[in-house]
Design an enzyme around this catalytic site. Sequence first.
Site, PDB file in Angstrom:
ATOM      1  N   GLU A 102      36.074  38.969  42.874  1.00 40.56           N
ATOM      2  CA  GLU A 102      36.601  37.955  43.802  1.00 40.56           C
ATOM      3  C   GLU A 102      38.103  38.174  43.836  1.00 40.56           C
ATOM      4  OE1 GLU A 102      34.790  35.721  45.478  1.00 40.56           O
ATOM      5  OE2 GLU A 102      32.884  36.263  44.552  1.00 40.56           O
ATOM      6  N   LEU A 103      38.606  38.765  44.903  1.00 39.76           N
ATOM      7  CA  LEU A 103      39.993  39.233  44.906  1.00 39.76           C
ATOM      8  C   LEU A 103      40.856  38.451  45.906  1.00 39.76           C
ATOM      9  CD1 LEU A 103      39.066  43.023  44.669  1.00 39.76           C
ATOM     10  CD2 LEU A 103      39.325  41.375  42.824  1.00 39.76           C
ATOM     11  N   ASN A 130      45.012  30.663  38.568  1.00 41.02           N
ATOM     12  CA  ASN A 130      45.302  29.644  39.579  1.00 41.02           C
ATOM     13  C   ASN A 130      44.320  28.467  39.631  1.00 41.02           C
ATOM     14  OD1 ASN A 130      43.397  31.328  40.728  1.00 41.02           O
ATOM     15  ND2 ASN A 130      44.259  31.165  42.790  1.00 41.02           N
ATOM     16  N   CYS A 182      43.716  31.739  46.563  1.00 40.33           N
ATOM     17  CA  CYS A 182      43.280  33.004  47.174  1.00 40.33           C
ATOM     18  C   CYS A 182      43.023  32.839  48.675  1.00 40.33           C
ATOM     19  CB  CYS A 182      42.054  33.537  46.461  1.00 40.33           C
ATOM     20  SG  CYS A 182      40.816  32.290  46.192  1.00 40.33           S
ATOM     21  N   GLU A 209      49.329  40.269  50.088  1.00 44.09           N
ATOM     22  CA  GLU A 209      49.000  38.886  49.702  1.00 44.09           C
ATOM     23  C   GLU A 209      50.292  38.194  49.238  1.00 44.09           C
ATOM     24  OE1 GLU A 209      46.476  38.303  46.233  1.00 44.09           O
ATOM     25  OE2 GLU A 209      45.744  36.451  47.128  1.00 44.09           O
ATOM     26  N   GLY A 214      40.550  37.851  40.430  1.00 49.87           N
ATOM     27  CA  GLY A 214      41.960  38.159  40.229  1.00 49.87           C
ATOM     28  C   GLY A 214      42.468  39.074  41.317  1.00 49.87           C
ATOM     29  N   SER A 215      43.456  39.873  40.973  1.00 46.87           N
ATOM     30  CA  SER A 215      44.136  40.676  41.993  1.00 46.87           C
ATOM     31  C   SER A 215      43.350  41.944  42.337  1.00 46.87           C
ATOM     32  CB  SER A 215      45.526  41.045  41.485  1.00 46.87           C
ATOM     33  OG  SER A 215      45.389  41.777  40.289  1.00 46.87           O
TER      34      SER A 215
END
Length: 473
Positions: A247-248, A151, A281, A375, A227-228
């Site tokens: 970093e989710l 993203n 995010c 999410e 990411g996820s």
Amino acid sequence: MKQLLWVNGEHVGTENFYTLTSPYNEEILAEVAIADEEQVKDAISSAEHAAKILRNMPAYERAGILERLVSLLKEEKESCARLIALEAAKPLKAARGEVERTIMTYQFAAQEARRLYGETIPMDAAPGGDGRVAYTMKEPLGVIGAITPFNFPMNLVAHKLGPAIAAGNSVVLKPASQTPLSAYKIAQLFEKAGLPKGALNVVTGSGKKVGDFLLADDRVKMITFTGSPEVGKHIREHAGLKKVTLELGSNSAVIVDEDANLSKIIPRIVSGAFAYQGQVCISVQRIYVHESIYQEFVEQFVEEAKKLKLGSPLDEDTDISAMISRDDVKRAGSWVEESIQNGATLALGGVEEGTVYHPTVLLNVPSDEKVSCEEMFAPVVHINPFSDFQEAINYVNDSNYGLQAGVFTNNVTKAFTAAKELHVGGVMINDFPTFRVDHMPYGGVKMSGMGREGIKYAVEEMTELKLVSFKLD
Ligand code: NAP
């Protein structure tokens, strides 16, 4: 075009390639190399060799490389923005914004390269510690494995490469399969900027495979992942003794209290909900509005959202373009349908049009609906009323995620209460949760991750503290 791997300062061919297409019109953009295990191992070997060079390179030289990269990026702003628009379907306006932020991120990295300070330790504070001078040093970890999402294909890569190189580490980068070209572009600019061979290697292919090769190799000392949550959890569980930062995702919320100035804040919240099709995010996903202004807020919000222009990412005035995949369009549509069946009201959108999902506003969504508790990562937002400020805080905290939250209020006591009680990594008073500048500490709690980025903070994560003690007699 064939995009080869980038290993040890050279383009490396592979047996297998995958076809990269534009998410918007599905035109073919490139054939991209798929790395096998040997090639990932070669990338790690060359990074290991280069790590020794970087560790011994003076800070001003590492800073100089990052500064030259900044100059090159400034010259190539427009071509970088077009690349992001093409492979990520990020509207050009937003892609240009991302390139500007990428430049800032590397500028901060160049500054941090010169600021790797330790501290002196008063050893004589403890009996038996007297007669000593002691200090700490920050040392690089060595080889860092960086895995990045689609993203923000330039700026989130910058949040890994910038601090890693500032601190004297080398990197094996695995970018998202949908956005490899931006990563290879940066590797090319780093080479021009004078980064030693092997200090940055880029390997593409399936995240699962390349990720597992990186995880399995003891020469990789840290995995920095954005990411996820599912993938983050897999990485954490298989990282062994490697350092890990994650970093989710999130389902970020904003509280709008009764005294908010609607005409001022609504355009801001609309942009927080729909920028880059909600695939950010910290996109605004949940809006809690005081009941006394709820109706007015909803009307103005929907009017503002209607102004968004849908179209090609390469058109100058496009606000909303394609989602990253057709599967994501379907997923968004089915979650929205499900919420309506379970009692939510559709105020705008809910329309699938090829690769584009229209900006969608839902009202009165039950908190256990997927559009609320999962999410969303799509241009879908919901607005629910609250009667009491504490109730709004509870709604925000009723989430498995905790990245950032926003609160609009002019009441200082409420602002401090929110700052204290919201269980998130960052609280934005009088702003949306989507606010980020690239030097601030950034990261989440709960399922939103662990560790912090923001160059100075990422440098902390990417270094080891060494204590040196001199006995003086
Ligand atoms: P993703 O599917 O988790 O993919 C992220 C990266 O992980 C890609 O490079 C992917 O490669 C790779 N990957 C996939 N499976 C893997 C595995 N088993 N082991 C190791 N790596 C693997 O996420 P995404 O769809 O690209 O990005 C969206 C997510 O990122 C959202 O949840 C969003 O909230 C989160 N995000 C968080 C932040 C933050 O700072 N907190 C910022 C941006 C995005 P492939 O592409 O080859 O599958």
